[in-house]
Scaffold this active site. Sequence first.
Site, PDB file in Angstrom:
ATOM      1  N   GLU A 148      21.713  28.113  55.214  1.00 51.34           N
ATOM      2  CA  GLU A 148      21.999  29.377  55.927  1.00 51.34           C
ATOM      3  C   GLU A 148      20.919  29.751  56.935  1.00 51.34           C
ATOM      4  OE1 GLU A 148      22.911  32.150  52.779  1.00 51.34           O
ATOM      5  OE2 GLU A 148      24.510  30.869  52.007  1.00 51.34           O
ATOM      6  N   ASN A 193      23.085  23.215  55.481  1.00 48.46           N
ATOM      7  CA  ASN A 193      24.257  23.791  54.813  1.00 48.46           C
ATOM      8  C   ASN A 193      24.525  25.188  55.377  1.00 48.46           C
ATOM      9  OD1 ASN A 193      26.155  23.493  52.667  1.00 48.46           O
ATOM     10  ND2 ASN A 193      24.915  24.796  51.321  1.00 48.46           N
ATOM     11  N   HIS A 233      33.149  28.937  51.668  1.00 51.30           N
ATOM     12  CA  HIS A 233      33.549  30.167  50.974  1.00 51.30           C
ATOM     13  C   HIS A 233      34.610  30.835  51.853  1.00 51.30           C
ATOM     14  CE1 HIS A 233      30.505  29.763  47.934  1.00 51.30           C
ATOM     15  NE2 HIS A 233      29.566  29.647  48.843  1.00 51.30           N
ATOM     16  N   GLU A 263      30.478  24.106  48.854  1.00 53.51           N
ATOM     17  CA  GLU A 263      30.564  25.305  47.986  1.00 53.51           C
ATOM     18  C   GLU A 263      31.956  25.927  48.050  1.00 53.51           C
ATOM     19  OE1 GLU A 263      27.398  28.149  48.668  1.00 53.51           O
ATOM     20  OE2 GLU A 263      25.938  26.577  49.099  1.00 53.51           O
ATOM     21  N   ASP A 265      35.412  27.653  47.716  1.00 49.10           N
ATOM     22  CA  ASP A 265      36.214  28.574  46.900  1.00 49.10           C
ATOM     23  C   ASP A 265      36.957  29.480  47.863  1.00 49.10           C
ATOM     24  OD1 ASP A 265      34.174  30.399  47.640  1.00 49.10           O
ATOM     25  OD2 ASP A 265      33.265  30.439  45.649  1.00 49.10           O
TER      26      ASP A 265
HETATM   27  O1  9MR Z   1      26.678  31.768  43.162  1.00 51.18           O
HETATM   28  C1  9MR Z   1      25.316  32.102  43.259  1.00 51.18           C
HETATM   29  C2  9MR Z   1      25.017  33.373  42.488  1.00 51.18           C
HETATM   30  O2  9MR Z   1      25.278  33.169  41.116  1.00 51.18           O
HETATM   31  C3  9MR Z   1      23.557  33.768  42.717  1.00 51.18           C
HETATM   32  O3  9MR Z   1      23.319  35.019  42.110  1.00 51.18           O
HETATM   33  C4  9MR Z   1      23.258  33.864  44.206  1.00 51.18           C
HETATM   34  C5  9MR Z   1      21.782  34.152  44.473  1.00 51.18           C
HETATM   35  O4  9MR Z   1      20.989  33.075  44.026  1.00 51.18           O
HETATM   36  O5  9MR Z   1      23.605  32.647  44.860  1.00 51.18           O
HETATM   37  C6  9MR Z   1      24.955  32.286  44.721  1.00 51.18           C
HETATM   38  O6  9MR Z   1      25.186  31.085  45.393  1.00 51.18           O
HETATM   39  C7  9MR Z   1      25.125  31.120  46.816  1.00 51.18           C
HETATM   40  C8  9MR Z   1      24.572  29.789  47.277  1.00 51.18           C
HETATM   41  O7  9MR Z   1      23.337  29.515  46.671  1.00 51.18           O
HETATM   42  C9  9MR Z   1      24.422  29.773  48.786  1.00 51.18           C
HETATM   43  N1  9MR Z   1      25.688  30.079  49.419  1.00 51.18           N
HETATM   44  C10 9MR Z   1      26.362  31.294  48.974  1.00 51.18           C
HETATM   45  C11 9MR Z   1      26.525  31.256  47.440  1.00 51.18           C
HETATM   46  C12 9MR Z   1      27.318  32.462  46.953  1.00 51.18           C
HETATM   47  O8  9MR Z   1      26.654  33.655  47.227  1.00 51.18           O
END
Ligand code: 9MR
Length: 351
Positions: A148, A193, A233, A263, A265
């Site tokens: 990101e 990513n 997402h 990732e 969904d």
């Molecule tokens: O799904 C993840 C969630 O459980 C955590 O609280 C959060 C913060 O660490 O991160 C979420 O995963 C993210 C991923 O690492 C990066 N892309 C977006 C994902 C969803 O927010």
Amino acid sequence: MRRRDLMKGGLAIAAQAVLPMASAGAAPQTKIPYGSAVRGDALVDDPDYRAALIEHCNLVVPEGGLKWDTVRPSEDRFEFYEGDKLLAFADQNDMKMRGHTLIWYASMPDWTSSIRGKSATEKALGKHIDTVVGHYKGKLPSWDVINEAIAEKPTKSDYLRPSLWLDNMGKTYIDTAFRRAAAADPSAQLVINEYDIECVDARSKARREALLRVVRDLRDRDAPVHAVGFQGHLKGQLEIDKEGVSSFVAELKAMDVDVLVTELDVIDNLLPADETLRDEAIAGRVTDLLQAVFDVAPPTAILTWGISDKYTWVPMYFTRDDGSLNRPLPLDRNYKVKPLMQVIDRFAGRS
Ligand code: 9MR
């Protein structure tokens, strides 16, 4: 063979997608690894979750276990318990594990806010990447090196997201991260990513353009970036920009940069309440995204951000007004296969 080549493969397939329904198409001739993000607590506590991962996945990635806030409780401590536990599970079950993520503006522990200045920041970045990638050297075929990096709404002059790294090191922090990762494990596929690059809206388009610019700059400076990760997402109410996605993949492939879906969904807070209709709409969006990618080149892997609706980040931000539970993932809360899993099986060459 380079380890990252293990994640390559597959031939383009020709499935027809009719929005918003998933439709059947020809199966790809080569299998694409499919996997899921995994929560360490559920892996220990929920035998059905473990069984579902074993049944459906040949790839896993820790959902949080390799982020800074888990791995780096303090400047001098590295904590690999979560990553090692998942790697042991992967090894026992003949799966591969990806690494997520080395450099991300979010999930930074408080102590990092005292890092100041270019030299201290560069030192912190190098120490983290050397130690974490080094710990798993030769064991993880693929790493999300940068997560990101693109600004929320990029413009021509302002296209990178502010962070400790950008603010102190300038835009070449990205090059430095890739070079350090390559030095620590020359066999790993190194990925940049990104999210919100899939839909038909001006923002997704601007974000794809900004990401392409970053990758092109990296290539021009010979930085070892091997692939772009579509987080995927997807927002259920938004159409996929099939043409935009295909031409983005084509531009990357022309630079010899692969793609993967990291990732996946479907955020379903604005989709119909009826579960059958909702699940079909979700499968339809994913079909559109995967088709747009496969039309140009197969991704090196497909991963969903969780496997069962029982464990998903989506309700943290996108609960439904009608009170019904989110259904963003390939299996329902009772581990029953939904149409989304059938779409993945088909594109992954498993059905
Ligand atoms: O799904 C993840 C969630 O459980 C955590 O609280 C959060 C913060 O660490 O991160 C979420 O995963 C993210 C991923 O690492 C990066 N892309 C977006 C994902 C969803 O927010």
